[in-house]
Scaffold this motif. Structure first.
Motif, PDB file in Angstrom:
ATOM      1  N   GLU A 458       0.818  -1.219   0.000  1.00 30.21           N
ATOM      2  CA  GLU A 458       0.000   0.000   0.000  1.00 30.21           C
ATOM      3  C   GLU A 458       0.849   1.266   0.000  1.00 30.21           C
ATOM      4  OE1 GLU A 458      -0.663  -2.635   1.741  1.00 30.21           O
ATOM      5  OE2 GLU A 458      -2.798  -3.130   1.568  1.00 30.21           O
ATOM      6  N   ASP A 459       2.013   1.222   0.677  1.00 30.59           N
ATOM      7  CA  ASP A 459       2.870   2.410   0.750  1.00 30.59           C
ATOM      8  C   ASP A 459       3.482   2.760  -0.606  1.00 30.59           C
ATOM      9  OD1 ASP A 459       2.361   2.583   3.437  1.00 30.59           O
ATOM     10  OD2 ASP A 459       4.179   1.489   4.035  1.00 30.59           O
ATOM     11  N   ASP A 460       3.460   1.806  -1.543  1.00 30.30           N
ATOM     12  CA  ASP A 460       4.135   2.022  -2.824  1.00 30.30           C
ATOM     13  C   ASP A 460       3.175   2.265  -3.982  1.00 30.30           C
ATOM     14  OD1 ASP A 460       6.420   1.500  -1.385  1.00 30.30           O
ATOM     15  OD2 ASP A 460       6.574  -0.598  -2.012  1.00 30.30           O
ATOM     16  N   ILE A 461       1.884   2.290  -3.720  1.00 28.77           N
ATOM     17  CA  ILE A 461       0.905   2.475  -4.801  1.00 28.77           C
ATOM     18  C   ILE A 461       1.107   3.829  -5.498  1.00 28.77           C
ATOM     19  CG2 ILE A 461      -1.566   2.809  -5.259  1.00 28.77           C
ATOM     20  CD1 ILE A 461      -2.163   0.611  -3.243  1.00 28.77           C
ATOM     21  N   LYS A 462       1.628   4.802  -4.760  1.00 24.35           N
ATOM     22  CA  LYS A 462       1.863   6.135  -5.333  1.00 24.35           C
ATOM     23  C   LYS A 462       2.815   6.090  -6.531  1.00 24.35           C
ATOM     24  CE  LYS A 462       5.451   6.732  -1.829  1.00 24.35           C
ATOM     25  NZ  LYS A 462       5.727   7.241  -0.494  1.00 24.35           N
ATOM     26  N   ASP A 465       1.590   6.230 -10.284  1.00 25.36           N
ATOM     27  CA  ASP A 465       1.332   7.516 -10.941  1.00 25.36           C
ATOM     28  C   ASP A 465       2.613   8.140 -11.492  1.00 25.36           C
ATOM     29  OD1 ASP A 465      -1.374   7.319 -10.330  1.00 25.36           O
ATOM     30  OD2 ASP A 465      -1.116   8.280  -8.369  1.00 25.36           O
ATOM     31  N   THR A 466       3.744   7.897 -10.812  1.00 23.48           N
ATOM     32  CA  THR A 466       5.022   8.452 -11.278  1.00 23.48           C
ATOM     33  C   THR A 466       5.751   7.502 -12.221  1.00 23.48           C
ATOM     34  OG1 THR A 466       6.194   7.572  -9.349  1.00 23.48           O
ATOM     35  CG2 THR A 466       5.274   9.795  -9.161  1.00 23.48           C
ATOM     36  N   LYS A 467       5.153   6.321 -12.441  1.00 20.58           N
ATOM     37  CA  LYS A 467       5.722   5.280 -13.306  1.00 20.58           C
ATOM     38  C   LYS A 467       7.089   4.785 -12.822  1.00 20.58           C
ATOM     39  CE  LYS A 467       3.206   6.861 -17.412  1.00 20.58           C
ATOM     40  NZ  LYS A 467       2.076   5.981 -17.112  1.00 20.58           N
ATOM     41  N   GLU A 468       7.323   4.905 -11.517  1.00 24.04           N
ATOM     42  CA  GLU A 468       8.561   4.355 -10.923  1.00 24.04           C
ATOM     43  C   GLU A 468       8.284   2.914 -10.460  1.00 24.04           C
ATOM     44  OE1 GLU A 468      10.907   7.664  -8.649  1.00 24.04           O
ATOM     45  OE2 GLU A 468       8.758   8.048  -8.345  1.00 24.04           O
ATOM     46  N   TYR A 469       8.044   2.070 -11.440  1.00 24.83           N
ATOM     47  CA  TYR A 469       7.567   0.717 -11.140  1.00 24.83           C
ATOM     48  C   TYR A 469       8.596  -0.122 -10.381  1.00 24.83           C
ATOM     49  CZ  TYR A 469       4.163   2.105 -14.698  1.00 24.83           C
ATOM     50  OH  TYR A 469       3.209   2.770 -15.403  1.00 24.83           O
ATOM     51  N   SER A 470       9.857   0.176 -10.584  1.00 16.04           N
ATOM     52  CA  SER A 470      10.900  -0.613  -9.914  1.00 16.04           C
ATOM     53  C   SER A 470      10.899  -0.391  -8.399  1.00 16.04           C
ATOM     54  CB  SER A 470      12.283  -0.265 -10.474  1.00 16.04           C
ATOM     55  OG  SER A 470      12.558   1.114 -10.264  1.00 16.04           O
ATOM     56  N   LYS A 471      10.241   0.671  -7.937  1.00 14.17           N
ATOM     57  CA  LYS A 471      10.196   0.953  -6.497  1.00 14.17           C
ATOM     58  C   LYS A 471       9.035   0.255  -5.796  1.00 14.17           C
ATOM     59  CE  LYS A 471      12.357   5.549  -6.628  1.00 14.17           C
ATOM     60  NZ  LYS A 471      12.186   6.970  -6.260  1.00 14.17           N
ATOM     61  N   ILE A 472       8.145  -0.356  -6.553  1.00 14.70           N
ATOM     62  CA  ILE A 472       6.938  -0.941  -5.952  1.00 14.70           C
ATOM     63  C   ILE A 472       7.239  -2.340  -5.422  1.00 14.70           C
ATOM     64  CG2 ILE A 472       4.533  -1.576  -6.325  1.00 14.70           C
ATOM     65  CD1 ILE A 472       4.460   0.386  -8.660  1.00 14.70           C
ATOM     66  N   ARG A 473       6.968  -2.512  -4.144  1.00 12.08           N
ATOM     67  CA  ARG A 473       7.147  -3.830  -3.519  1.00 12.08           C
ATOM     68  C   ARG A 473       5.835  -4.613  -3.576  1.00 12.08           C
ATOM     69  NH1 ARG A 473       8.684  -1.749   2.166  1.00 12.08           N
ATOM     70  NH2 ARG A 473       7.236  -0.145   1.392  1.00 12.08           N
ATOM     71  N   ALA A 474       5.968  -5.918  -3.638  1.00 14.67           N
ATOM     72  CA  ALA A 474       4.798  -6.797  -3.688  1.00 14.67           C
ATOM     73  C   ALA A 474       4.473  -7.318  -2.295  1.00 14.67           C
ATOM     74  CB  ALA A 474       5.079  -7.973  -4.619  1.00 14.67           C
ATOM     75  N   LYS A 475       3.202  -7.554  -2.057  1.00 17.26           N
ATOM     76  CA  LYS A 475       2.800  -8.233  -0.824  1.00 17.26           C
ATOM     77  C   LYS A 475       2.901  -9.741  -1.078  1.00 17.26           C
ATOM     78  CE  LYS A 475      -0.154  -6.365   1.969  1.00 17.26           C
ATOM     79  NZ  LYS A 475      -1.348  -5.791   2.635  1.00 17.26           N
ATOM     80  N   ALA A 476       4.131 -10.141  -1.363  1.00 19.52           N
ATOM     81  CA  ALA A 476       4.427 -11.531  -1.725  1.00 19.52           C
ATOM     82  C   ALA A 476       5.413 -12.109  -0.723  1.00 19.52           C
ATOM     83  CB  ALA A 476       5.001 -11.597  -3.136  1.00 19.52           C
TER      84      ALA A 476
END
Length: 590
Positions: A458-462, A465-476
């Motif tokens: 949830e903290d990385d959903i932002k 919008d900035t298309k910084e996909y490499s920063k998004i962590r998975a709840k995996a």
């Protein structure tokens, strides 16, 4: 002689002194025969073990006994007596059966190998005659353990309110993961089913269907290159739950795994499983499935060589690359061995070289000795607490190369130093906070690191919008045991807006989504509960329970490295008529 109407009394391997002076009936295979002239001894074998059968001269069945050969399938009747010469190595070694009746069910050809050698013979021969090698006692034990493990999984899940539901084998192909096995449709020519890589979409649909807790022992298929822990068809313990978060799943699954290991091998695990982030796993162990039975962590050594004149280190400092190392304790390596380690990291992981700093008899010897001052040597000795026999191995390159090379070298050194020899310890590890996406330089796009239905942190959903996909962590989360992934799962996306963002990041157009996932995306719009789950590699878990390092040993009829079944000769060519019926023409590669 036929023993009509007589039923088996017990299994061969279960006959003990409790049966003394009783008449029993046994069925099984002739394991071995010894003819002593006036006496013939037969070791009769079934799934529970061996028992000695005695035939005495003068009895009308003596000649029949003399005609027996290995692997004849027979029935015998006789009286249980205490043996004069006991065999303490055999469970039935205190008794024997004095035979007074025999029936030969079927005879056997000369064997391609002895049954007791069937576990270790040439692999091609073993799998061609798999039905014979499976008669070996060691194979029998493996599949009894597999059965016990299956029961233990089902027992825990059933008692906890999970419902076992089967999902389809003939699926729609959604090529976002490994390569699918395709099945042509005869009725709808030109179209294909895919065999399931996992029941992922269906298990999520079951949560939408209000089943709340689901599981199945699912057969899965992946058309990928094989190795010691991989087969094209394998078994998953597939699990999903509604109204849960990440911690709920991990806690429940921890209880499940502890139950399985206790019920099968009597292992009681009191401690909570260790947790470590994906980043820490890579930084400390160079792997997202580290073996934590030994330390030898990767260390950042860049600061130690900021002013080094060693050209490779100097280049790394100037170009903001990495300098990292590991410390092997109580070692004694020859120059030849150092050279082998160097070739290993260069040939397999693209490292430009391997620097070693060896401490022996109070002195440092190094492959970069001329670039180390006495002050450098003293500082390194003190900082890394070097003792006699300790050695530092250092690699400098990009982060990816350094970590992968040192991670593999760490395992290579552990094998060389026998750090895990006779180690029967089980070290479980939850790996968390995986990246949601992986970027492909070759394709110039992002791919889902797990699957496209994994919930982002949830903290990385932002960052969508900035298309910084490499920063998004998975709840995996993955469950790792002694350096092998035995399970993996995640919390799933249950919001169609987040699912839409996920697809957009993958570069999937509305048309792509409709073609691949239309029915699933539609289902998300009808009140989807928060849900998550996991899939355990059942075959890999059985490998641990039976202490084998090859997955083929725990699958009854496995494929070889070419994905061939040597027993049935699959895959095989089919007739032109069959191909015409499904509308397929074989393309000539020439």
């Amino acid at each position: 002689m036929e023993l009509k109407g007589l039923k088996r009394t017990t299994y061969c391997g279960l006959v003990t002194r409790e049966f003394s002076n009783q008449e029993i009936v046994l069925e099984g295979w002739v394991n071995r025969k010894r003819n002593l002239g006036s006496l013939i001894f037969i070791d009769l074998r079934d799934r529970e073990g061996l028992v000695q059968i005695v035939f005495k001269e003068g009895n009308e069945i003596f000649e029949i006994a003399d005609s027996l050969k290995p692997e004849y399938c027979i029935k015998v009747k006789g009286i249980v007596k205490e043996r004069e010469s006991k065999n303490p190595n055999l469970y039935t070694g205190e008794i024997e059966v004095i035979c007074d009746g025999i029936e030969i069910y079927s005879k056997s050809k000369a064997l391609p190998f002895l049954i007791e050698e069937g576990y270790d013979v040439n692999e091609n021969l073993k799998f061609k005659y798999r039905y014979l090698s499976l008669r070996d006692e060691r194979c029998q034990k493996v599949f009894k353990m597999r059965n016990e493990a299956s029961y233990a999984f089902r027992e825990f899940l059933h008692n906890d309110g999970f419902i076992e539901i089967s999902t389809p084998i003939l699926n729609k192909s959604t090529p976002e993961g490994a390569r699918d096995f395709l099945v042509p449709s005869r009725i709808n020519k030109g179209t294909f089913y895919a065999l399931p890589q996992s029941p992922q979409i269906y298990k999520q649909l079951l949560m939408i269907s209000n089943f709340d807790k689901y599981y199945q022992m699912a057969t899965c298929f992946r058309d990928e290159d094989l190795r010691a822990n991989r087969q094209p068809e394998f078994t998953q313990v597939d699990i999903e739950m509604s109204f849960v978060d990440e911690q709920d799943v991990k806690s429940k699954m921890e209880g499940l795994i502890k139950h399985v290991f206790h019920k099968t091998i009597g292992l009681t695990i009191e401690d909570k499983f260790i947790e470590m982030s994906y980043e820490d796993c890579l930084n400390f162990y160079g792997s997202d499935k580290p073996d934590i039975r030994f330390e030898m962590k990767i260390m950042d050594m860049k600061e130690d060589f900021l002013n080094s004149e060693f050209p490779i280190f100097k280049d790394c400092i100037e170009n903001n690359k990495e300098i990292r190392g590991i410390k092997a304790e109580n070692s004694s390596f020859s120059r030849k061995q150092f050279d082998k380690f160097t070739e290993f990291v260069k040939n397999h992981f693209g490292a430009k070289g391997l620097v070693y700093i060896n401490y022996k008899d109070g002195q440092i010897a190094s492959s970069i000795n001329k670039f180390l001052t006495e002050e450098d040597k003293g500082r390194l000795t003190e900082k890394y607490n070097l003792k006699n026999g300790d050695c530092l191995f250092i690699i400098s390159d990009t982060k990816k190369v350094v970590l992968s090379a040192l991670g593999a070298l760490r395992l290579e050194l552990a094998n060389h130093l026998e750090l895990l020899k006779d180690n029967k310890e089980f070290k479980f590890l939850w790996v968390t906070d995986f990246p949601l996406y992986e970027y492909s330089e070759e394709d110039g796009r992002y791919y889902a690191a797990h699957h496209p239905f994994t919930m982002p942190n949830e903290d990385d959903i932002k960052y969508f919008d900035t298309k910084e996909y490499s920063k998004i962590r998975a709840k995996a989360y993955d469950l790792v045991l002694n350096g092998e992934e035995i399970g993996g799962g995640s919390i799933r996306i249950y919001n169609d807006e987040i699912q839409k963002k996920m697809f957009e990041a993958l570069g999937l157009s509305e048309e792509d989504v409709q073609n691949k996932f239309e029915f699933f995306v539609e289902a998300l719009k009808y009140g989807t509960p928060p849900h998550g789950g996991i899939a355990f590699g059942f075959d890999r878990i059985v490998m641990f329970l039976t202490d084998t390092n090859d997955i083929k040993n725990v699958i009854a009829f496995p494929k070889n490295k070419k994905a061939e079944c040597l027993l049935s000769q699959a895959p095989n060519e089919v007739s032109e008529a069959q191909l015409d019926e499904i509308g397929i023409e074989i393309k000539n590669e020439d």
